[in-house]
Motif scaffolding. Structure first.
Motif, PDB file in Angstrom:
ATOM      1  N   ARG A   1     -54.111  -9.163  30.118  1.00 39.25           N
ATOM      2  CA  ARG A   1     -54.601 -10.533  30.281  1.00 39.25           C
ATOM      3  C   ARG A   1     -55.905 -10.585  31.082  1.00 39.25           C
ATOM      4  NH1 ARG A   1     -48.980 -12.544  32.661  1.00 39.25           N
ATOM      5  NH2 ARG A   1     -49.399 -10.551  33.673  1.00 39.25           N
ATOM      6  N   SER A   2     -56.063  -9.688  32.029  1.00 43.08           N
ATOM      7  CA  SER A   2     -57.278  -9.692  32.860  1.00 43.08           C
ATOM      8  C   SER A   2     -57.732  -8.258  33.081  1.00 43.08           C
ATOM      9  CB  SER A   2     -57.008 -10.377  34.205  1.00 43.08           C
ATOM     10  OG  SER A   2     -55.979  -9.707  34.911  1.00 43.08           O
ATOM     11  N   MET A   3     -59.045  -8.097  33.161  1.00 39.86           N
ATOM     12  CA  MET A   3     -59.606  -6.751  33.321  1.00 39.86           C
ATOM     13  C   MET A   3     -60.815  -6.799  34.256  1.00 39.86           C
ATOM     14  SD  MET A   3     -60.948  -4.032  30.411  1.00 39.86           S
ATOM     15  CE  MET A   3     -62.460  -4.852  29.937  1.00 39.86           C
ATOM     16  N   LEU A   4     -60.885  -5.825  35.145  1.00 40.93           N
ATOM     17  CA  LEU A   4     -62.048  -5.624  36.013  1.00 40.93           C
ATOM     18  C   LEU A   4     -62.727  -4.332  35.581  1.00 40.93           C
ATOM     19  CD1 LEU A   4     -63.802  -6.135  38.558  1.00 40.93           C
ATOM     20  CD2 LEU A   4     -62.095  -4.828  39.858  1.00 40.93           C
ATOM     21  N   VAL A   5     -64.031  -4.424  35.288  1.00 43.35           N
ATOM     22  CA  VAL A   5     -64.822  -3.243  34.937  1.00 43.35           C
ATOM     23  C   VAL A   5     -65.769  -2.957  36.098  1.00 43.35           C
ATOM     24  CG1 VAL A   5     -66.392  -2.180  33.280  1.00 43.35           C
ATOM     25  CG2 VAL A   5     -64.716  -3.866  32.507  1.00 43.35           C
TER      26      VAL A   5
ATOM     27  N   LEU B   1     -55.822  -4.700  34.383  1.00 41.82           N
ATOM     28  CA  LEU B   1     -56.553  -3.459  34.124  1.00 41.82           C
ATOM     29  C   LEU B   1     -57.761  -3.373  35.053  1.00 41.82           C
ATOM     30  CD1 LEU B   1     -56.702  -3.597  30.204  1.00 41.82           C
ATOM     31  CD2 LEU B   1     -55.140  -2.206  31.578  1.00 41.82           C
ATOM     32  N   ILE B   2     -57.959  -2.200  35.628  1.00 45.94           N
ATOM     33  CA  ILE B   2     -59.214  -1.885  36.321  1.00 45.94           C
ATOM     34  C   ILE B   2     -59.786  -0.658  35.625  1.00 45.94           C
ATOM     35  CG2 ILE B   2     -60.300  -1.168  38.468  1.00 45.94           C
ATOM     36  CD1 ILE B   2     -58.233  -2.733  39.998  1.00 45.94           C
ATOM     37  N   VAL B   3     -60.998  -0.792  35.114  1.00 46.62           N
ATOM     38  CA  VAL B   3     -61.601   0.252  34.294  1.00 46.62           C
ATOM     39  C   VAL B   3     -62.906   0.712  34.942  1.00 46.62           C
ATOM     40  CG1 VAL B   3     -62.524   0.832  32.007  1.00 46.62           C
ATOM     41  CG2 VAL B   3     -60.610  -0.781  32.225  1.00 46.62           C
ATOM     42  N   MET B   4     -63.083   2.032  34.996  1.00 50.02           N
ATOM     43  CA  MET B   4     -64.344   2.598  35.483  1.00 50.02           C
ATOM     44  C   MET B   4     -64.620   3.876  34.712  1.00 50.02           C
ATOM     45  SD  MET B   4     -65.554   3.437  39.384  1.00 50.02           S
ATOM     46  CE  MET B   4     -64.059   4.366  39.749  1.00 50.02           C
TER      47      MET B   4
ATOM     48  N   GLU C   1     -59.002   6.450  49.598  1.00 49.36           N
ATOM     49  CA  GLU C   1     -58.970   5.059  50.039  1.00 49.36           C
ATOM     50  C   GLU C   1     -59.372   4.111  48.909  1.00 49.36           C
ATOM     51  OE1 GLU C   1     -59.872   7.645  53.631  1.00 49.36           O
ATOM     52  OE2 GLU C   1     -60.425   7.566  51.528  1.00 49.36           O
ATOM     53  N   ALA C   2     -60.334   4.559  48.071  1.00 44.66           N
ATOM     54  CA  ALA C   2     -60.769   3.721  46.946  1.00 44.66           C
ATOM     55  C   ALA C   2     -59.640   3.524  45.949  1.00 44.66           C
ATOM     56  CB  ALA C   2     -61.980   4.357  46.254  1.00 44.66           C
ATOM     57  N   ILE C   3     -58.973   4.614  45.586  1.00 41.39           N
ATOM     58  CA  ILE C   3     -57.872   4.509  44.624  1.00 41.39           C
ATOM     59  C   ILE C   3     -56.743   3.642  45.187  1.00 41.39           C
ATOM     60  CG2 ILE C   3     -56.073   5.838  43.437  1.00 41.39           C
ATOM     61  CD1 ILE C   3     -58.125   8.069  43.101  1.00 41.39           C
ATOM     62  N   ALA C   4     -56.486   3.771  46.479  1.00 45.57           N
ATOM     63  CA  ALA C   4     -55.471   2.912  47.105  1.00 45.57           C
ATOM     64  C   ALA C   4     -55.891   1.444  47.037  1.00 45.57           C
ATOM     65  CB  ALA C   4     -55.248   3.341  48.557  1.00 45.57           C
ATOM     66  N   ASP C   5     -57.190   1.172  47.230  1.00 49.38           N
ATOM     67  CA  ASP C   5     -57.686  -0.201  47.109  1.00 49.38           C
ATOM     68  C   ASP C   5     -57.509  -0.729  45.694  1.00 49.38           C
ATOM     69  OD1 ASP C   5     -58.430  -0.339  49.755  1.00 49.38           O
ATOM     70  OD2 ASP C   5     -60.535   0.173  49.401  1.00 49.38           O
ATOM     71  N   TYR C   6     -57.794   0.109  44.691  1.00 49.74           N
ATOM     72  CA  TYR C   6     -57.648  -0.325  43.297  1.00 49.74           C
ATOM     73  C   TYR C   6     -56.198  -0.658  42.981  1.00 49.74           C
ATOM     74  CZ  TYR C   6     -62.200   2.056  42.952  1.00 49.74           C
ATOM     75  OH  TYR C   6     -63.490   2.472  43.142  1.00 49.74           O
ATOM     76  N   LEU C   7     -55.284   0.194  43.448  1.00 50.19           N
ATOM     77  CA  LEU C   7     -53.862  -0.045  43.173  1.00 50.19           C
ATOM     78  C   LEU C   7     -53.396  -1.367  43.786  1.00 50.19           C
ATOM     79  CD1 LEU C   7     -52.393   3.552  43.696  1.00 50.19           C
ATOM     80  CD2 LEU C   7     -52.821   2.374  41.526  1.00 50.19           C
ATOM     81  N   LYS C   8     -53.955  -1.717  44.954  1.00 49.50           N
ATOM     82  CA  LYS C   8     -53.573  -2.982  45.589  1.00 49.50           C
ATOM     83  C   LYS C   8     -54.021  -4.181  44.769  1.00 49.50           C
ATOM     84  CE  LYS C   8     -53.826  -1.166  50.315  1.00 49.50           C
ATOM     85  NZ  LYS C   8     -54.605  -1.197  51.587  1.00 49.50           N
ATOM     86  N   LYS C   9     -55.095  -4.048  43.999  1.00 51.19           N
ATOM     87  CA  LYS C   9     -55.632  -5.165  43.222  1.00 51.19           C
ATOM     88  C   LYS C   9     -55.075  -5.219  41.802  1.00 51.19           C
ATOM     89  CE  LYS C   9     -58.072  -6.587  46.620  1.00 51.19           C
ATOM     90  NZ  LYS C   9     -57.712  -7.856  47.308  1.00 51.19           N
TER      91      LYS C   9
ATOM     92  N   THR D   1     -51.872  -5.904  39.167  1.00 53.30           N
ATOM     93  CA  THR D   1     -50.582  -6.584  39.065  1.00 53.30           C
ATOM     94  C   THR D   1     -49.468  -5.548  39.109  1.00 53.30           C
ATOM     95  OG1 THR D   1     -50.736  -6.493  36.647  1.00 53.30           O
ATOM     96  CG2 THR D   1     -51.555  -8.490  37.730  1.00 53.30           C
ATOM     97  N   SER D   2     -48.245  -5.989  39.215  1.00 57.48           N
ATOM     98  CA  SER D   2     -47.130  -5.044  39.395  1.00 57.48           C
ATOM     99  C   SER D   2     -47.041  -4.025  38.273  1.00 57.48           C
ATOM    100  CB  SER D   2     -45.809  -5.806  39.514  1.00 57.48           C
ATOM    101  OG  SER D   2     -45.586  -6.593  38.346  1.00 57.48           O
ATOM    102  N   GLU D   3     -47.430  -4.402  37.048  1.00 51.01           N
ATOM    103  CA  GLU D   3     -47.411  -3.474  35.910  1.00 51.01           C
ATOM    104  C   GLU D   3     -48.833  -3.055  35.509  1.00 51.01           C
ATOM    105  OE1 GLU D   3     -44.658  -2.211  34.342  1.00 51.01           O
ATOM    106  OE2 GLU D   3     -43.581  -3.145  36.019  1.00 51.01           O
ATOM    107  N   GLY D   4     -49.793  -3.247  36.436  1.00 54.20           N
ATOM    108  CA  GLY D   4     -51.193  -2.993  36.115  1.00 54.20           C
ATOM    109  C   GLY D   4     -51.523  -1.512  35.988  1.00 54.20           C
ATOM    110  N   ARG D   5     -52.694  -1.248  35.360  1.00 57.31           N
ATOM    111  CA  ARG D   5     -53.119   0.123  35.087  1.00 57.31           C
ATOM    112  C   ARG D   5     -54.564   0.324  35.513  1.00 57.31           C
ATOM    113  NH1 ARG D   5     -49.606  -1.881  31.789  1.00 57.31           N
ATOM    114  NH2 ARG D   5     -47.938  -0.629  30.875  1.00 57.31           N
ATOM    115  N   LEU D   6     -54.813   1.501  36.054  1.00 55.04           N
ATOM    116  CA  LEU D   6     -56.144   1.920  36.455  1.00 55.04           C
ATOM    117  C   LEU D   6     -56.619   2.965  35.440  1.00 55.04           C
ATOM    118  CD1 LEU D   6     -58.464   2.116  38.571  1.00 55.04           C
ATOM    119  CD2 LEU D   6     -57.040   3.779  39.801  1.00 55.04           C
TER     120      LEU D   6
END
Length: 812
Positions: free
Chosen positions: A332-336, A406-409, A434-442, A444-449
């Motif tokens: 539903r939502s994605m951060l690039v 989704l967070i995509v890089m 620390e960056a990966i930990a920050d991404y996981l915090k942002k 959703t509960s079933e979200g993917r990096l």
């Protein structure tokens, strides 16, 4: 003193009596005050110009070279400042007129800047040795000028140093505007004109009014032409060097394929080029400094009626396959982070993602894509579901209150120097623990990096970093391997990291989807529950080892010939392939140590041979202090900046703000520091150095807590907070250098000031190399304390000197 004596004094100081002396003492005193003011203003403008040149030449070097070459070349070039001081000590005689020397060398500096940019562009200089020579000369000339001004006006050392630092602070900020207004090549011309103008100020007493008017008219005309020309490059384009990391030359293997830069823009982030190719016009490439290529696809702007070739091209990327495996509710939502030319945004549009947020640090990339909407379909401007934010990705993640499915890089590259100073590391903070930990915090509960890197060894480092993040979160080892899906391709492999573990049914769905794909598309090489992949795969072995033992990562690291250890914010060298310190940096370290030994030992040996022992003792103390503060200050500066850069955001703007804040604070300390402890210079050095060690330690311990509380504030608030945090330490750091000059002046050893200035300058280069070397081995926090240790040495030598002075007083 009679008028004749005043005339002779002023003639020695550079005033030849062309109406300057009116025959009375008050006017002569006023003239001397005006002369000091001229020295302050000239030093201010020189420092602003030379720091601007350092920053702009860093950007130019990044276009020509890759990070390691640029760092080495510019570090050696900056030794020119120290070399200029030593040259001044040996070759400029005591009876020579200081003002004449200054204006002549300033003129040579301005000409050398013109030669540098003209030769670099006109002759397409890409040889590190030729470039080093060209960039060395301006720094060498400035070193001569600095040494002569500090020697001639040593009695005003504190105010001189304040002017020096204030000019450097202005130069750090001005460079941002200069490159934005003129571009890097034209900025060099502007700096040359400023330098020639300062030269004309010193030249003023030796010429006729008619000549002065002609010279100033030429300078005004040159400034006008440059201003009217703006960013249009007068001399042509800076050449891109032929290095394997320069994607510009290696997008297509066919030598017959011609590449044409159709849009080029300079900013503090580098030179952004949009390139099209002769054999096709479906894909264009966006480069920054000739590297970090990002595709821009021809798109008609209609997702449902797009060209089949575009979809086919996109599907051949490893990070496109996960979109085929997701259900509607999972996207539903994605951060690039770092969308560049918009490939990942296109993947989101074709993948039917509801809302897409792209965060791009380079504003030129965003504007180029928007300006070429006729080609790319207006993906950054014409789609309501797409929002593009110009900001550093990690900083955006820390500030955002939104959660994303989704967070995509993809392919975050630091092959180019991304900072304004060659002394600052060019690594970013996008792939640390620390960056990966920050991404996981942002998520959703079933979200993917979804992270894509360049090759398999980078994939291995990314996996060890991610695994340690889950270990730190307390996830059991046998459950960690259920958080990953891997596409272990030879080029551009992708890792999908799920915040919660993949379920069996979900993994089965992924397996079935991937099995039904055409064989020429990327294949999944690891899925949980043994549904994909071979036990011989390196990544599979890592995850299997982690599931069996908490020490699985250590075992995996010991078996690799590359440095694939997890990266942290304190040690962010994700792209450092070799273990330990890379060979080129070891050579640079050895070279700078050798040069500094010669700069100190040869003159000292000569002085020792020609002067008595009691005179030598008066030289040894200031020499030791200049060595220690040269090395210590640079290590503290580099380390402190790397610790604070995340707080402000973009590394380029952050470093400019931090550098200016530090220099302003030091300038203030220099201006007021002379009043501390009166004429007892050694006591001042002792107490101030103690304060530097104490305040520096407190700053590193307290600043993360204080700054974290205002992390979500607006940039001006964060800048003010950072400035106030740095100010006490900066104030103290501004005192030792002018105090050491005063120590020489009080001991009637002003003739050694050019040499001591050269020692301090060359030691600062050694300090920068040491800061990088120590941080590669241990991190920036340990490097910071190594820098403070050099100030502790100053405490020790000053303490010993004070004790000896007391014993001598008692004996007398």
């Amino acid at each position: 003193m009679d008028v004749g004596q005043y005339r002779r004094l002023l003639l020695l100081d550079g005033y030849g009596g062309r109406g300057d002396v009116q025959g009375n003492e008050p006017n002569l005193m006023a003239l001397r005050m005006n002369k000091n003011t001229l020295a302050y203003v000239s030093l201010f403008l020189l420092s602003a110009s030379i720091l601007c040149f350092e920053i702009v030449s860093t950007r130019i070097a990044s276009v020509i070279f890759v990070q390691d070459y640029a760092f080495i070349v510019l570090s050696l070039a900056l030794l020119g400042i120290g070399a200029g001081g030593v040259f001044s000590y040996y070759k400029v005689k005591a009876g020579d007129n200081p003002s004449k020397i200054v204006y002549r060398v300033l003129f040579a500096l301005g000409i050398s800047l013109c030669i540098f940019i003209t030769a670099t562009i006109g002759l397409s200089i890409t040889s590190p040795f030729v470039f080093l020579l060209l960039v060395f000369l301006p720094f060498f000339s400035s070193g001569v000028v600095y040494a002569q001004i500090y020697k001639a006006y040593s009695a005003s050392g504190f105010r001189l140093y304040a002017s020096d630092l204030s000019g450097a602070a202005v130069g750090a900020i001005a460079s941002l505007g200069l490159i934005g207004i003129f571009g890097a090549p034209n900025s060099i011309i502007f700096i040359a004109l400023v330098t020639l103008t300062v030269s004309a100020f010193f030249w003023h007493p030796w010429t006729t009014p008619r000549k002065r008017v002609a010279v100033y008219a030429i300078l005004v005309l040159s400034f006008s032409v440059l201003s009217l020309n703006g960013r249009s490059e007068i001399l042509g384009m800076v050449p891109i060097g032929h290095f394997p990391e320069k994607d510009f030359y290696y997008v297509y293997p066919d030598a017959a394929t011609r590449s044409t830069i159709i849009d080029s823009r300079w900013s503090i982030y580098g030179r952004s080029d949009l390139v099209q190719y002769s054999h096709q016009d479906v894909v264009r490439q966006l480069f920054v400094d000739g590297a970090a290529g990002s595709q821009v696809y021809r798109f008609n702007g209609h997702v449902q009626k797009t060209q089949s070739i575009l979809q086919e091209l996109l599907l051949h990327h490893t990070n496109a396959i996960p979109f085929l495996c997701l259900t509607k509710s999972e996207k539903r939502s994605m951060l690039v982070i770092g969308p560049g030319g918009g490939k990942e945004v296109l993947l989101g549009l074709f993948g039917e993602v509801d809302t897409i947020t792209g965060v791009e640090v380079n504003p030129d990339f965003v504007q180029i894509v928007k300006d070429h909407k006729a080609f790319d379909g207006g993906i950054y401007s014409d789609f309501p579901k797409v929002r593009i934010v110009v900001q550093e990705g990690r900083h955006f993640v820390k500030q955002s209150n939104d959660l994303f499915d989704l967070i995509v890089m993809a392919l975050p590259s630091t092959a180019q120097m991304q900072n304004i100073e060659p002394f600052a590391t060019s690594e970013n903070y996008l792939l640390t623990k620390e960056a990966i930990a920050d991404y996981l915090k942002k998520l959703t509960s079933e979200g993917r990096l979804i992270l894509t890197v360049h090759n398999r060894w980078e994939l291995a480092r990314l996996m060890t970093t991610a695994v340690e993040v889950f270990q730190d979160l307390g996830v059991p080892g046998d459950d960690i391997r259920n958080h990953f899906a891997v596409f272990e391709a030879e080029y551009a492999p992708t890792v999908v990291t799920k915040k919660s573990a993949f379920t069996y049914d979900e993994t089965l769905r992924w397996q079935n989807t991937c099995k039904n794909l055409p064989q020429d598309l990327p294949t999944v090489t690891y899925l949980p529950f043994g549904m994909a992949g071979s036990n011989q795969s390196a990544i599979n072995q890592l995850l299997a080892g982690v599931s069996q033992s908490p020490d699985g990562v250590k075992t995996y690291l010991s078996q690799s010939k590359y440095d694939i250890s997890p990266c942290t914010d304190d040690k962010p060298y994700f792209y450092k392939k070799d273990t330990g310190i890379p060979g080129e940096y070891l050579w640079l370290l050895a070279g700078t140590v050798g040069i500094n030994v010669l700069v100190v030992w040869l003159p000292f040996k000569f002085i020792r041979r020609k002067t008595p022992d009691d005179h030598i003792r008066g030289v040894t103390l200031p020499l030791t202090i200049f060595i220690c503060i040269g090395i210590g200050f640079m290590i503290v500066e580099v380390s402190l900046f790397q610790k604070l850069v995340l707080y402000l955001g973009s590394p380029t703007i952050s470093l400019s703000i931090l550098l200016s804040s530090l220099l302003v604070g030091m300038g203030t300390g220099s201006y007021f520091g002379r009043n501390m402890f009166g004429a007892d210079v050694i006591k001042r050095l002792h107490h101030v150095s103690i304060a530097i060690v104490v305040v520096g330690t407190i700053l590193l311990a307290v600043s993360p807590v204080v700054l974290a509380k205002s992390h979500e504030s607006a940039l001006p608030v964060r800048v003010a907070t950072t400035f106030l945090a740095i100010l006490p330490l900066a104030f103290l750091l501004g005192i030792p250098f002018p105090s050491s000059l005063q120590l020489l002046t009080l001991g009637h050893k002003e003739r050694y000031i050019p040499w001591m200035y050269g020692v301090n300058g060359s030691m600062s280069v050694l300090g920068s190399v040491l800061a990088v070397a120590v941080s590669m081995l241990f991190g920036f926090a340990p490097a910071y304390f190594v820098g403070l240790a050099f100030y502790a040495i100053v405490v020790l030598v000053a303490f010993v000197s004070l004790k000896k002075a007391k014993l001598s007083a008692r004996a007398a």
